[in-house]
Motif scaffolding. Sequence first.
Motif, PDB file in Angstrom:
ATOM      1  N   GLY A 226     150.206  31.120  -9.779  1.00  0.00           N
ATOM      2  CA  GLY A 226     151.118  31.602  -8.755  1.00  0.00           C
ATOM      3  C   GLY A 226     150.465  32.094  -7.495  1.00  0.00           C
ATOM      4  N   VAL A 227     149.123  32.114  -7.483  1.00  0.00           N
ATOM      5  CA  VAL A 227     148.402  32.520  -6.277  1.00  0.00           C
ATOM      6  C   VAL A 227     148.643  31.488  -5.179  1.00  0.00           C
ATOM      7  CG1 VAL A 227     146.082  32.822  -5.325  1.00  0.00           C
ATOM      8  CG2 VAL A 227     146.669  33.826  -7.542  1.00  0.00           C
ATOM      9  N   ARG A 228     148.813  31.942  -3.952  1.00  0.00           N
ATOM     10  CA  ARG A 228     149.066  31.018  -2.837  1.00  0.00           C
ATOM     11  C   ARG A 228     147.784  30.519  -2.175  1.00  0.00           C
ATOM     12  NH1 ARG A 228     153.712  34.971  -0.328  1.00  0.00           N
ATOM     13  NH2 ARG A 228     155.091  34.917  -2.142  1.00  0.00           N
ATOM     14  N   ILE A 229     146.750  31.369  -2.160  1.00  0.00           N
ATOM     15  CA  ILE A 229     145.450  30.987  -1.622  1.00  0.00           C
ATOM     16  C   ILE A 229     144.388  31.398  -2.635  1.00  0.00           C
ATOM     17  CG2 ILE A 229     143.805  31.185   0.272  1.00  0.00           C
ATOM     18  CD1 ILE A 229     146.069  32.114   2.083  1.00  0.00           C
ATOM     19  N   ALA A 230     143.601  30.435  -3.102  1.00  0.00           N
ATOM     20  CA  ALA A 230     142.486  30.707  -4.000  1.00  0.00           C
ATOM     21  C   ALA A 230     141.188  30.541  -3.216  1.00  0.00           C
ATOM     22  CB  ALA A 230     142.512  29.756  -5.192  1.00  0.00           C
ATOM     23  N   VAL A 231     140.384  31.585  -3.171  1.00  0.00           N
ATOM     24  CA  VAL A 231     139.130  31.575  -2.422  1.00  0.00           C
ATOM     25  C   VAL A 231     137.983  31.654  -3.424  1.00  0.00           C
ATOM     26  CG1 VAL A 231     137.736  32.707  -0.651  1.00  0.00           C
ATOM     27  CG2 VAL A 231     140.239  32.719  -0.464  1.00  0.00           C
ATOM     28  N   GLU A 237     126.295  27.294  -0.571  1.00  0.00           N
ATOM     29  CA  GLU A 237     127.100  26.223   0.021  1.00  0.00           C
ATOM     30  C   GLU A 237     128.298  26.761   0.805  1.00  0.00           C
ATOM     31  OE1 GLU A 237     128.165  23.391  -2.950  1.00  0.00           O
ATOM     32  OE2 GLU A 237     126.118  23.210  -3.706  1.00  0.00           O
ATOM     33  N   GLY A 238     128.446  28.084   0.890  1.00  0.00           N
ATOM     34  CA  GLY A 238     129.526  28.655   1.686  1.00  0.00           C
ATOM     35  C   GLY A 238     130.667  29.157   0.840  1.00  0.00           C
ATOM     36  N   VAL A 239     131.879  28.874   1.271  1.00  0.00           N
ATOM     37  CA  VAL A 239     133.071  29.354   0.578  1.00  0.00           C
ATOM     38  C   VAL A 239     134.184  28.326   0.727  1.00  0.00           C
ATOM     39  CG1 VAL A 239     133.844  30.679   2.601  1.00  0.00           C
ATOM     40  CG2 VAL A 239     134.679  31.301   0.335  1.00  0.00           C
ATOM     41  N   MET A 240     134.980  28.167  -0.329  1.00  0.00           N
ATOM     42  CA  MET A 240     136.103  27.242  -0.306  1.00  0.00           C
ATOM     43  C   MET A 240     137.395  28.020  -0.462  1.00  0.00           C
ATOM     44  SD  MET A 240     137.143  24.239  -3.032  1.00  0.00           S
ATOM     45  CE  MET A 240     137.544  25.435  -4.312  1.00  0.00           C
ATOM     46  N   ALA A 241     138.418  27.612   0.263  1.00  0.00           N
ATOM     47  CA  ALA A 241     139.766  28.141   0.082  1.00  0.00           C
ATOM     48  C   ALA A 241     140.703  26.980  -0.175  1.00  0.00           C
ATOM     49  CB  ALA A 241     140.219  28.927   1.303  1.00  0.00           C
ATOM     50  N   LYS A 242     141.621  27.194  -1.110  1.00  0.00           N
ATOM     51  CA  LYS A 242     142.517  26.112  -1.491  1.00  0.00           C
ATOM     52  C   LYS A 242     143.939  26.638  -1.610  1.00  0.00           C
ATOM     53  CE  LYS A 242     142.218  22.076  -4.568  1.00  0.00           C
ATOM     54  NZ  LYS A 242     141.512  21.513  -5.737  1.00  0.00           N
ATOM     55  N   THR A 243     144.873  25.897  -1.043  1.00  0.00           N
ATOM     56  CA  THR A 243     146.294  26.152  -1.221  1.00  0.00           C
ATOM     57  C   THR A 243     146.887  24.908  -1.872  1.00  0.00           C
ATOM     58  OG1 THR A 243     147.067  25.212   0.870  1.00  0.00           O
ATOM     59  CG2 THR A 243     146.253  27.487   0.932  1.00  0.00           C
ATOM     60  N   ARG A 244     148.182  24.889  -2.041  1.00  0.00           N
ATOM     61  CA  ARG A 244     148.815  23.693  -2.608  1.00  0.00           C
ATOM     62  C   ARG A 244     148.760  22.504  -1.651  1.00  0.00           C
ATOM     63  NH1 ARG A 244     150.784  28.002  -4.880  1.00  0.00           N
ATOM     64  NH2 ARG A 244     151.394  27.995  -7.081  1.00  0.00           N
ATOM     65  N   ASP A 245     148.506  22.791  -0.363  1.00  0.00           N
ATOM     66  CA  ASP A 245     148.534  21.724   0.637  1.00  0.00           C
ATOM     67  C   ASP A 245     147.219  21.531   1.373  1.00  0.00           C
ATOM     68  OD1 ASP A 245     151.381  21.420   0.220  1.00  0.00           O
ATOM     69  OD2 ASP A 245     151.640  23.240   1.414  1.00  0.00           O
ATOM     70  N   ARG A 247     142.702  22.147   1.509  1.00  0.00           N
ATOM     71  CA  ARG A 247     141.404  22.520   0.944  1.00  0.00           C
ATOM     72  C   ARG A 247     140.417  22.640   2.089  1.00  0.00           C
ATOM     73  NH1 ARG A 247     136.477  20.404  -0.612  1.00  0.00           N
ATOM     74  NH2 ARG A 247     135.631  21.125  -2.636  1.00  0.00           N
ATOM     75  N   VAL A 248     139.812  23.819   2.228  1.00  0.00           N
ATOM     76  CA  VAL A 248     138.921  24.092   3.349  1.00  0.00           C
ATOM     77  C   VAL A 248     137.603  24.635   2.813  1.00  0.00           C
ATOM     78  CG1 VAL A 248     138.556  25.503   5.406  1.00  0.00           C
ATOM     79  CG2 VAL A 248     140.820  24.580   4.926  1.00  0.00           C
ATOM     80  N   LEU A 281     143.360  28.658   8.328  1.00  0.00           N
ATOM     81  CA  LEU A 281     142.546  29.085   7.203  1.00  0.00           C
ATOM     82  C   LEU A 281     141.063  28.823   7.435  1.00  0.00           C
ATOM     83  CD1 LEU A 281     142.634  30.383   4.437  1.00  0.00           C
ATOM     84  CD2 LEU A 281     143.129  28.131   3.450  1.00  0.00           C
ATOM     85  N   GLU A 282     140.730  27.687   8.040  1.00  0.00           N
ATOM     86  CA  GLU A 282     139.318  27.382   8.303  1.00  0.00           C
ATOM     87  C   GLU A 282     138.686  28.431   9.202  1.00  0.00           C
ATOM     88  OE1 GLU A 282     136.468  23.692   9.841  1.00  0.00           O
ATOM     89  OE2 GLU A 282     138.648  23.552  10.019  1.00  0.00           O
TER      90      GLU A 282
END
Length: 328
Positions: A226-231, A237-245, A247-248, A281-282
């Motif tokens: 149910g999380v909207r943004i997963a970081v 290698e940095g950091v990734m953030a992902k939503t349902r729509d 991926r950054v 988000l980026e």
Amino acid sequence: MSYDVVTLGRISVDIYPDDVGVGLEDVTTFRKYLGGSPSNVAVAAARHGESAAVITRTGDDPFGTYLHRELTRYGVDDRFVTAVPGLQTPATFCAIRPPEDFPLYFYGRFPTAPDLQIRPEEIDAEAVREARILWSTVTGLCQEPSRSAHVAAHQARPREQLRADQHTILDLDYRPMFWASEEEARAQVHELLQHVTIAIGNDKECAVAVGEGTPDEQADRLLAAGVRIAVVKLGPEGVMAKTRDERVVSAPVPVETVNGLGAGDSFGGAFCHGINQGWPLEQVLDYANASGAIVASRISCSDAMPTPDEVFQLLRERGRAVPEGATR
């Protein structure tokens, strides 16, 4: 009063050495700073211009007085910080051996600490409910009554009732010395995730929360909860953030590391600011990465939190874009 950011949980006095590159047994002089991850995040958010408050407890002692003074000096509202008679304010020592060795030693946290004595009835439900961002950490779930207080705070702002400009962020900050087992921590995180809109953690922390896997698999499991943004922090290698729509991935912002301990808290406060500003988000990730890098290049944590101008300058120096229309 309505706040941009309210944090909940740990506070302490950080005792950091002036001597770099040696073990604690060889350090000759130290300095003290406000510490504790959620409190540092509140300080970082305030440095970026957010109105911030922290809900926590200290000992009824001079170090507790010191922490009140520091919160006020940094512009963080301390009205929700209370003393626990009979307990001492914790102190955290570290050694600084760059680029990667920064061992921490916790004093005054066992068998309990004042900030683990936050009680559910002490949670200001209105302040929590109205805050644009509520930030808490997994460490706050490790012991009662803090665990129940965290649950009460999250229940005061049901995920489905949040405004469009509100988020509930869980820092997956897992510290094994505070838990009987990873399984115990995972069970508590599972219960709290139903209230969370953003989860942030590194590979190990995400593994405790949702199991081993690739960063994408872990992010997908957080989204399924149910999380909207997963970081997911990717280390070098940095950091990734992902939503349902979306991926950054944001690449690291290179600096010479002096003390890496406060980088995550600086990242958190800057992330809150970027989210509240409504940036893409980026750009939120780039801004938070740069903010964390600046603190990693300095000795202290709370006292090292950068201003927006400092972050923008580093982004420009590294060829990164500054958010369009950003004024602070």
